[in-house]
Design a protein around this motif. Structure first.
Motif, PDB file in Angstrom:
ATOM      1  N   ARG A  33       0.825  -1.284   0.028  1.00 45.55           N
ATOM      2  CA  ARG A  33       0.038  -0.018  -0.102  1.00 45.55           C
ATOM      3  C   ARG A  33       0.876   1.391  -0.071  1.00 45.55           C
ATOM      4  O   ARG A  33       0.434   2.397  -0.550  1.00 45.55           O
ATOM      5  CB  ARG A  33      -0.849   0.036   1.337  1.00 45.55           C
ATOM      6  N   ASP A  34       1.925   1.344   0.692  1.00 46.67           N
ATOM      7  CA  ASP A  34       2.996   2.290   0.636  1.00 46.67           C
ATOM      8  C   ASP A  34       3.685   2.592  -0.376  1.00 46.67           C
ATOM      9  O   ASP A  34       4.445   3.511  -0.551  1.00 46.67           O
ATOM     10  CB  ASP A  34       3.599   2.521   1.933  1.00 46.67           C
ATOM     11  N   ASN A  69      -1.297  -5.285   3.963  1.00 48.54           N
ATOM     12  CA  ASN A  69      -0.805  -4.170   3.479  1.00 48.54           C
ATOM     13  C   ASN A  69      -0.332  -4.606   1.765  1.00 48.54           C
ATOM     14  O   ASN A  69      -0.048  -3.705   1.085  1.00 48.54           O
ATOM     15  CB  ASN A  69       0.760  -3.950   4.108  1.00 48.54           C
ATOM     16  N   VAL A 110      -1.242  -5.140  -2.048  1.00 43.72           N
ATOM     17  CA  VAL A 110      -1.889  -4.626  -2.930  1.00 43.72           C
ATOM     18  C   VAL A 110      -2.024  -5.804  -4.182  1.00 43.72           C
ATOM     19  O   VAL A 110      -3.187  -5.943  -4.686  1.00 43.72           O
ATOM     20  CB  VAL A 110      -1.500  -3.209  -3.468  1.00 43.72           C
TER      21      VAL A 110
END
Length: 148
Positions: free
Chosen positions: A35-36, A82, A84
């Motif tokens: 996600r980051d 987290n 994706v």
């Protein structure tokens, strides 16, 4: 007695819904997008009911434009919430990409820092422009680059 649920078969194998379908990737080299925005490449060793992943021989791949560099991370645990995207690495295409676009880690880190500074400057200019017109969103501006 026939099952009330239809059986789905993909490539001759029964399709398993949810995170359990990731079991078919055990011991394979995968690309994991978080996600980051971080990207990891490693061999999937284990997965649990929450889709937490254990990767071996892991590299963190840092992209700046079309260029990239890898940082060795070794054994790495990724929290499932987290993740994706997960995809299997095509070794032939990976070799072609590395030959064309891979840079030394030190060089890509310098380029990444320069890119981050440019983004911060552009955001400051945007904030100034908006503030001059009576819109102030500076409280929402947060950067977490101090931890990279």
């Amino acid at each position: 007695m026939e099952s009330q649920y239809p059986q789905c078969v993909v490539d001759g194998q029964p399709y398993l819904p949810g995170c359990i379908s990731i079991l078919s990737y055990l011991e394979k080299r995968l690309t994991i997008l978080l996600r980051d925005g971080k990207t990891f490449i490693g061999y999937l060793q284990s997965i649990d009911q929450f889709a937490n992943l254990l990767l071996a021989n892991t590299k963190e791949r840092i992209y700046v434009g079309e260029k990239f560099g890898d940082i060795e991370r070794g054994i790495y645990i990724v929290r499932g919430e987290n993740v994706v995207l997960i995809g299997e690495v095509d070794q032939k295409k990976e070799e072609e990409l590395c030959a064309e676009h891979q840079m030394k880690t030190e060089e890509i880190l310098i380029m990444q820092k320069q890119q981050q500074l440019l983004k911060i400057e552009a955001e400051k200019a945007r904030q100034k422009f908006l503030k001059e017109r009576g819109l102030d969103f500076s409280a929402t501006l947060q950067t977490f680059d101090d931890f990279s």
